[in-house]
Design a protein around this motif. Structure first.
Motif, PDB file in Angstrom:
ATOM      1  N   ALA A  25     -44.972  21.607  34.693  1.00  0.00           N
ATOM      2  CA  ALA A  25     -45.713  21.529  35.954  1.00  0.00           C
ATOM      3  C   ALA A  25     -45.043  20.545  36.908  1.00  0.00           C
ATOM      4  O   ALA A  25     -45.001  19.344  36.649  1.00  0.00           O
ATOM      5  CB  ALA A  25     -47.155  21.098  35.689  1.00  0.00           C
ATOM      6  N   VAL A  41     -48.107  28.091  42.636  1.00  0.00           N
ATOM      7  CA  VAL A  41     -49.400  27.496  42.290  1.00  0.00           C
ATOM      8  C   VAL A  41     -50.041  26.963  43.565  1.00  0.00           C
ATOM      9  O   VAL A  41     -49.464  26.109  44.248  1.00  0.00           O
ATOM     10  CB  VAL A  41     -49.216  26.361  41.260  1.00  0.00           C
ATOM     11  N   THR A  50     -55.197  23.333  41.934  1.00  0.00           N
ATOM     12  CA  THR A  50     -55.268  22.650  40.653  1.00  0.00           C
ATOM     13  C   THR A  50     -56.731  22.310  40.401  1.00  0.00           C
ATOM     14  O   THR A  50     -57.440  21.860  41.308  1.00  0.00           O
ATOM     15  CB  THR A  50     -54.385  21.384  40.615  1.00  0.00           C
ATOM     16  N   GLU A  88     -62.116  21.704  41.947  1.00  0.00           N
ATOM     17  CA  GLU A  88     -60.921  22.445  42.374  1.00  0.00           C
ATOM     18  C   GLU A  88     -60.326  21.795  43.610  1.00  0.00           C
ATOM     19  O   GLU A  88     -61.033  21.487  44.577  1.00  0.00           O
ATOM     20  CB  GLU A  88     -61.263  23.900  42.671  1.00  0.00           C
ATOM     21  N   GLY A 103     -53.451  28.946  39.142  1.00  0.00           N
ATOM     22  CA  GLY A 103     -53.329  27.520  39.379  1.00  0.00           C
ATOM     23  C   GLY A 103     -53.221  26.710  38.101  1.00  0.00           C
ATOM     24  O   GLY A 103     -53.281  27.223  36.987  1.00  0.00           O
ATOM     25  N   TYR A 104     -53.018  25.407  38.283  1.00  0.00           N
ATOM     26  CA  TYR A 104     -53.037  24.476  37.168  1.00  0.00           C
ATOM     27  C   TYR A 104     -54.494  24.199  36.796  1.00  0.00           C
ATOM     28  O   TYR A 104     -55.361  24.076  37.665  1.00  0.00           O
ATOM     29  CB  TYR A 104     -52.395  23.139  37.549  1.00  0.00           C
ATOM     30  N   HIS A 105     -54.745  24.053  35.496  1.00  0.00           N
ATOM     31  CA  HIS A 105     -56.071  23.651  35.014  1.00  0.00           C
ATOM     32  C   HIS A 105     -55.892  22.504  34.030  1.00  0.00           C
ATOM     33  O   HIS A 105     -55.113  22.606  33.080  1.00  0.00           O
ATOM     34  CB  HIS A 105     -56.798  24.820  34.343  1.00  0.00           C
ATOM     35  N   TRP A 106     -56.635  21.421  34.252  1.00  0.00           N
ATOM     36  CA  TRP A 106     -56.589  20.242  33.392  1.00  0.00           C
ATOM     37  C   TRP A 106     -57.986  20.010  32.845  1.00  0.00           C
ATOM     38  O   TRP A 106     -58.952  19.915  33.604  1.00  0.00           O
ATOM     39  CB  TRP A 106     -56.120  19.013  34.176  1.00  0.00           C
ATOM     40  N   ILE A 134     -50.874  25.826  32.294  1.00  0.00           N
ATOM     41  CA  ILE A 134     -49.820  25.735  33.298  1.00  0.00           C
ATOM     42  C   ILE A 134     -49.101  27.079  33.381  1.00  0.00           C
ATOM     43  O   ILE A 134     -48.352  27.459  32.465  1.00  0.00           O
ATOM     44  CB  ILE A 134     -48.808  24.624  32.925  1.00  0.00           C
TER      45      ILE A 134
END
Length: 398
Positions: A53, A79, A82, A92, A204-207, A218
């Protein structure tokens, strides 16, 4: 293919390590007219452990170097958001688009490192793979002057250099043999377990975060997503490593049952684990040597900032070399230290996993704030397209 017997006897710069930090340094120095040799013990286009990422600082540099569009065209998805998952709460954050910068990207290292190597070669650098460094040789004053190399065919060669650049990672041989001082040590570490799964219907990125654990989703190239699970190193040693696969799935199910179900049936690669190690900030340069990438500065991967660090310091070191004086190297070290110390502190605060879910958003905001000075410095840097006549590389004046 270039082999050791075909190499020249001396170069302005020999770079040990030809992944993102080393290849970027080689590209920029070669564009500046220097004679550059970069070597790597792994094969061309080989994979390596990575979160992939890229944050905005790295994407800015790839855009300036003319590589961002090529990476996107090669299949790295753009992307545009996130999302942070704090237990059941979801936040978000849209990614701000700019002209020529549609969003962020997360290319696999088989793509990113290869493109940087190709760009370095196109600029005139010599890059050789499957070659190891056996030794560094200093002159009577203690300045590193030579590198002893060996390839898979058994050929050995001693090559001279004006400067040796250590881009050889956390356990850098160059740092050890040069006696580089550790200026600051990180206070924590986390362990990370990675695999690639077919891309689910997510963007998108997800944490993901919960007490004592985290995960990442990712999207990368090849129709895959990198899925990572993170825990404190102490917990990994005491519990997780005894059954990495089973414990990883337990954590994923706790954080997001839907993602866990998808991963359970769509994993496409074996699991790879990084036990973790505390961060470090080492002395940036000394008598005949410079460190870039993880060799010079390393922080826990949980904030996915390593490639940004590598590209930033590759450019900073190259600019200093091309300025033609050691005062520029001192300025590079000072600027680097001022930029990375807040990044290290903010990363450590996240990697401890010792806060409550209510505290985590504040820690992430601190990390975001720590990146702003870095982004400002990178945005102000002049594109490194100097010709050999514009500047005299420091190696030629040493």
């Amino acid at each position: 293919m270039t082999y050791i017997p075909e190499l020249k006897s001396d170069y302005d710069f020999i770079i040990v390590g030809a992944r993102c930090a080393g290849a970027a340094t080689a590209m920029l120095l070669a564009k500046g007219g220097a004679r550059v040799l970069a070597i790597d013990r792994q094969g061309y286009g080989s994979d390596t452990l990575s979160t992939h990422a890229l944050m905005r600082p790295a994407v800015l540099q790839l855009k300036r170097w003319g590589l961002l569009d090529r990476i996107i065209a090669a299949g790295a998805p753009v992307v545009t958001s996130t999302t942070f998952h704090y237990g059941p709460e979801k936040v978000e954050v849209p990614i701000r688009a700019e002209p020529g910068l549609p969003g962020l990207v997360a290319p696999r290292r088989t793509l990113l490192d290869r493109m940087l190597v190709d760009a370095a070669r196109s600029a005139g650098a010599t890059i050789v793979h499957d070659v190891v460094v056996q030794d560094l040789v200093s002159d009577s004053s203690g300045r590193i002057r030579q590198v002893v190399l060996k390839d898979v065919g058994g050929h050995s060669r001693t090559v001279s250099a004006g400067w040796v650049v250590g881009a050889d990672g956390v356990g850098s041989l160059v740092a050890r043999q040069a006696g580089a001082q550790t200026l600051v040590r990180g206070r924590t570490s986390a362990a990370h377990i990675y695999s690639y799964a077919e891309m689910p219907r997510m963007e998108g990125y997800h944490w993901y975060y919960d007490l004592g654990m985290g995960a990442a989703f990712i999207p990368t190239d090849g129709g895959l997503a990198c899925v990572g699970v993170s825990v404190p190193t102490a917990r990994y040693d005491a519990e997780i490593r005894l059954d990495i696969a089973g414990n990883r799935m337990k954590i994923l199910r706790s954080l997001d049952p839907g993602l866990a179900e998808h991963v359970a049936t769509n994993d496409r690669t074996p699991l790879r684990a990084f036990r973790g190690t505390p961060g470090h900030l080492r002395q940036a340069f000394g008598a005949g040597w410079v460190l870039v990438g993880d060799a010079g500065f390393f922080r826990d991967p949980i904030t996915s900032h390593g490639i940004s660090d590598a590209l930033r310091d590759a450019e900073g070191a190259a600019d200093a070399f091309l300025a033609g004086n050691e005062a520029a190297l001192r300025r590079f070290q000072q600027e680097r230290n001022e930029l990375v110390l807040p990044i290290l502190e903010a990363t450590d605060a996240i990697a401890t996993f010792d806060g409550t879910l209510d505290e985590l958003p504040g820690r992430h905001r601190r990390f975001s704030e720590a990146m702003k000075p870095e982004t400002a410095v990178l945005a102000a840097r002049e594109r490194c397209t100097r010709s050999a006549g514009d500047q005299t590389p420091l190696a030629q004046t040493a």
